[in-house]
Write an enzyme that holds these catalytic residues in place. Structure first.
Site, PDB file in Angstrom:
ATOM      1  N   ALA A 158       0.842  -1.199   0.000  1.00  0.00           N
ATOM      2  CA  ALA A 158       0.000   0.000   0.000  1.00  0.00           C
ATOM      3  C   ALA A 158       0.874   1.245   0.000  1.00  0.00           C
ATOM      4  O   ALA A 158       1.957   1.254   0.600  1.00  0.00           O
ATOM      5  CB  ALA A 158      -0.887  -0.005   1.236  1.00  0.00           C
ATOM      6  N   GLY A 218       0.709  -5.369   0.802  1.00  0.00           N
ATOM      7  CA  GLY A 218      -0.278  -5.588  -0.267  1.00  0.00           C
ATOM      8  C   GLY A 218       0.344  -6.133  -1.542  1.00  0.00           C
ATOM      9  O   GLY A 218      -0.353  -6.747  -2.357  1.00  0.00           O
ATOM     10  N   GLU A 252       0.367  -9.701  -0.904  1.00  0.00           N
ATOM     11  CA  GLU A 252      -1.034 -10.165  -0.927  1.00  0.00           C
ATOM     12  C   GLU A 252      -1.544 -10.311  -2.363  1.00  0.00           C
ATOM     13  O   GLU A 252      -2.304 -11.215  -2.677  1.00  0.00           O
ATOM     14  CB  GLU A 252      -1.921  -9.195  -0.145  1.00  0.00           C
ATOM     15  CG  GLU A 252      -1.646  -9.273   1.348  1.00  0.00           C
ATOM     16  CD  GLU A 252      -2.471  -8.288   2.140  1.00  0.00           C
ATOM     17  OE1 GLU A 252      -2.367  -7.076   1.845  1.00  0.00           O
ATOM     18  OE2 GLU A 252      -3.225  -8.708   3.030  1.00  0.00           O
ATOM     19  N   GLU A 268       3.003  -5.333   7.463  1.00  0.00           N
ATOM     20  CA  GLU A 268       2.044  -4.357   7.978  1.00  0.00           C
ATOM     21  C   GLU A 268       2.208  -4.051   9.465  1.00  0.00           C
ATOM     22  O   GLU A 268       2.031  -2.915   9.908  1.00  0.00           O
ATOM     23  CB  GLU A 268       0.603  -4.848   7.727  1.00  0.00           C
ATOM     24  CG  GLU A 268       0.124  -4.734   6.288  1.00  0.00           C
ATOM     25  CD  GLU A 268       0.507  -5.918   5.414  1.00  0.00           C
ATOM     26  OE1 GLU A 268       1.369  -6.728   5.829  1.00  0.00           O
ATOM     27  OE2 GLU A 268      -0.054  -6.039   4.323  1.00  0.00           O
TER      28      GLU A 268
HETATM   29  N1  COA Z   1       4.427   3.493  -0.105  1.00  0.00           N
HETATM   30  C1  COA Z   1       4.856   4.681  -0.548  1.00  0.00           C
HETATM   31  N2  COA Z   1       6.115   4.932  -0.930  1.00  0.00           N
HETATM   32  C2  COA Z   1       6.990   3.900  -0.862  1.00  0.00           C
HETATM   33  C3  COA Z   1       6.626   2.632  -0.409  1.00  0.00           C
HETATM   34  C4  COA Z   1       5.279   2.431  -0.023  1.00  0.00           C
HETATM   35  N3  COA Z   1       4.826   1.250   0.391  1.00  0.00           N
HETATM   36  N4  COA Z   1       7.708   1.823  -0.447  1.00  0.00           N
HETATM   37  C5  COA Z   1       8.710   2.578  -0.925  1.00  0.00           C
HETATM   38  N5  COA Z   1       8.287   3.845  -1.161  1.00  0.00           N
HETATM   39  C6  COA Z   1       9.053   4.971  -1.682  1.00  0.00           C
HETATM   40  C7  COA Z   1      10.020   5.536  -0.654  1.00  0.00           C
HETATM   41  O1  COA Z   1       9.351   6.464   0.199  1.00  0.00           O
HETATM   42  C8  COA Z   1      11.028   6.196  -1.556  1.00  0.00           C
HETATM   43  O2  COA Z   1      10.503   7.425  -2.000  1.00  0.00           O
HETATM   44  P1  COA Z   1      11.460   8.742  -2.113  1.00  0.00           P
HETATM   45  O3  COA Z   1      12.440   8.378  -3.204  1.00  0.00           O
HETATM   46  O4  COA Z   1      10.531   9.832  -2.468  1.00  0.00           O
HETATM   47  O5  COA Z   1      12.106   8.850  -0.755  1.00  0.00           O
HETATM   48  C9  COA Z   1      11.088   5.281  -2.772  1.00  0.00           C
HETATM   49  O6  COA Z   1       9.876   4.531  -2.737  1.00  0.00           O
HETATM   50  C10 COA Z   1      12.237   4.303  -2.713  1.00  0.00           C
HETATM   51  O7  COA Z   1      12.157   3.616  -1.467  1.00  0.00           O
HETATM   52  P2  COA Z   1      13.357   3.533  -0.408  1.00  0.00           P
HETATM   53  O8  COA Z   1      12.773   3.232   0.923  1.00  0.00           O
HETATM   54  O9  COA Z   1      14.232   4.735  -0.530  1.00  0.00           O
HETATM   55  O10 COA Z   1      14.107   2.264  -1.010  1.00  0.00           O
HETATM   56  P3  COA Z   1      14.994   1.205  -0.220  1.00  0.00           P
HETATM   57  O11 COA Z   1      15.621   0.379  -1.285  1.00  0.00           O
HETATM   58  O12 COA Z   1      15.862   1.878   0.779  1.00  0.00           O
HETATM   59  O13 COA Z   1      13.932   0.298   0.600  1.00  0.00           O
HETATM   60  C11 COA Z   1      11.907  -0.984   0.881  1.00  0.00           C
HETATM   61  C12 COA Z   1      12.978  -0.457  -0.092  1.00  0.00           C
HETATM   62  C13 COA Z   1      10.832  -1.640   0.025  1.00  0.00           C
HETATM   63  C14 COA Z   1      12.522  -2.015   1.834  1.00  0.00           C
HETATM   64  C15 COA Z   1      11.343   0.191   1.707  1.00  0.00           C
HETATM   65  O14 COA Z   1      10.969   1.208   0.802  1.00  0.00           O
HETATM   66  C16 COA Z   1      10.124  -0.183   2.524  1.00  0.00           C
HETATM   67  O15 COA Z   1      10.243  -0.775   3.569  1.00  0.00           O
HETATM   68  N6  COA Z   1       8.921   0.206   2.027  1.00  0.00           N
HETATM   69  C17 COA Z   1       7.693   0.006   2.753  1.00  0.00           C
HETATM   70  C18 COA Z   1       7.200  -1.410   2.602  1.00  0.00           C
HETATM   71  C19 COA Z   1       5.985  -1.657   3.471  1.00  0.00           C
HETATM   72  O16 COA Z   1       6.016  -1.540   4.669  1.00  0.00           O
HETATM   73  N7  COA Z   1       4.878  -2.027   2.818  1.00  0.00           N
HETATM   74  C20 COA Z   1       3.650  -2.345   3.493  1.00  0.00           C
HETATM   75  C21 COA Z   1       2.719  -1.207   3.451  1.00  0.00           C
HETATM   76  S1  COA Z   1       1.244  -1.558   4.372  1.00  0.00           S
END
Ligand code: COA
Length: 260
Positions: free
Chosen positions: A66, A111, A114, A134
């Site tokens: 999400a 998601g 999922e 989550e």
């Molecule tokens: N929603 C919105 N934006 C997201 C996102 C999400 N679920 N996952 C990544 N992004 C964005 C980051 O904010 C970042 O944006 P920016 O460039 O404007 O700062 C960009 O995508 C790149 O992500 P970043 O975190 O810098 O990459 P990373 O390689 O360091 O880490 C992840 C990758 C996937 C491990 C990390 O982004 C993460 O943990 N994301 C959330 C995953 C999550 O919890 N999903 C469940 C949601 S309910």
């Protein structure tokens, strides 16, 4: 039809849906959910499409779940009952007669995982990282994860993943039955599309009924499931393709399916 957050390409009876927000690891916003609902609704009645592949744009993620940004944006209030009435794309995926394959490169989180769990067969690149993360955001999976994950990997492993919110590797996902194959990451989409084309070349009605028997049967008691299998296999004995399959075998030639 062109979409803003996804791409859809069809070739050789295979529709490939690409989640297309690579700058945010293909995170899902409301528009993406609506577009997925629209495309899957169309696919349920599209006889030209035999198999569906779902993947993510870019090399880093299938989908990071999400869109977390939307969590802190002001939301239009939606009545609880109205929210419950809304059809969501995963419900439509469940009714899709075609096999749906997930090509998972990089992150499949929340998601995103999922969505992959709603697919029928999952192929992961060897760099994939999968998790229902989550709980780290003080929420729980709301797209079927708490129900579909334990059905695939068992109660203990599902709870371990959901309660810790941690990510597992592609190798571990293969070991526990969360994905069906692991391939070198650069080959993720091509390997999935190759499998899709193999399935698309099968007799179309047999393919659909086989999926229906397994998917619907899993939600039934064993006697009801066996009855469903019996009904569907009896129906298939009436098709022209069944005769064609037998004749082609006896005449040592490839079959020509008509879908009748
Ligand atoms: N929603 C919105 N934006 C997201 C996102 C999400 N679920 N996952 C990544 N992004 C964005 C980051 O904010 C970042 O944006 P920016 O460039 O404007 O700062 C960009 O995508 C790149 O992500 P970043 O975190 O810098 O990459 P990373 O390689 O360091 O880490 C992840 C990758 C996937 C491990 C990390 O982004 C993460 O943990 N994301 C959330 C995953 C999550 O919890 N999903 C469940 C949601 S309910």
């Amino acid at each position: 039809m062109t979409y803003e957050t996804i791409r859809v390409e069809t070739a050789d009876g295979v529709a490939t849906i690409t989640l297309n927000r690579p700058s945010v690891h293909n995170a899902m916003n409301d528009l993406m959910r609506r577009e997925l609902l629209d495309v899957f609704t169309g696919l349920t009645t599209d006889e030209a499409v035999r198999v569906v592949v779902v993947t993510g744009a870019g090399v880093r993620a299938f989908s990071a779940g999400a869109d977390i940004r939307s969590f802190v944006e002001p939301q239009e209030p939606v009545a609880y009952r109205e929210q419950r009435r809304r059809i969501e794309f995963r419900q439509v995926m469940e009714t899709c007669p075609q096999p749906i394959l997930a090509a998972i490169r990089g992150y499949a989180l929340g998601g995103g995982l999922e969505l992959a769990l709603t697919c029928d067969i999952r192929i992961a690149g060897d760099d994939a990282q999968l998790g229902l993360t989550e709980v780290n955001l003080a929420i729980i999976p709301g797209g079927g994860g708490t129900q579909r994950l334990p059905r695939l990997v068992g109660r203990g492993k599902a709870l371990e993943m959901i309660l810790t919110g941690s990510r597992i590797s592609a190798a571990e996902a293969l070991r526990i039955g969360l994905v069906e194959r692991v391939v070198p990451t650069a080959e993720t989409l091509t390997a999935t599309q190759e499998l899709a084309r193999t399935l698309a070349a099968k007799a179309p009605v047999a393919l659909r009924y086989a999926k229906e028997a397994v998917v619907k049967g899993l939600g039934m008691s064993l006697p009801d499931g066996l009855r469903l299998e019996h009904d569907l296999s009896t129906l298939l004995r009436t098709t022209e393709d069944r005769l064609e399959g037998a004749r082609a075998f006896l005449e040592k030639r490839p079959p020509k399916w008509t879908g009748r």
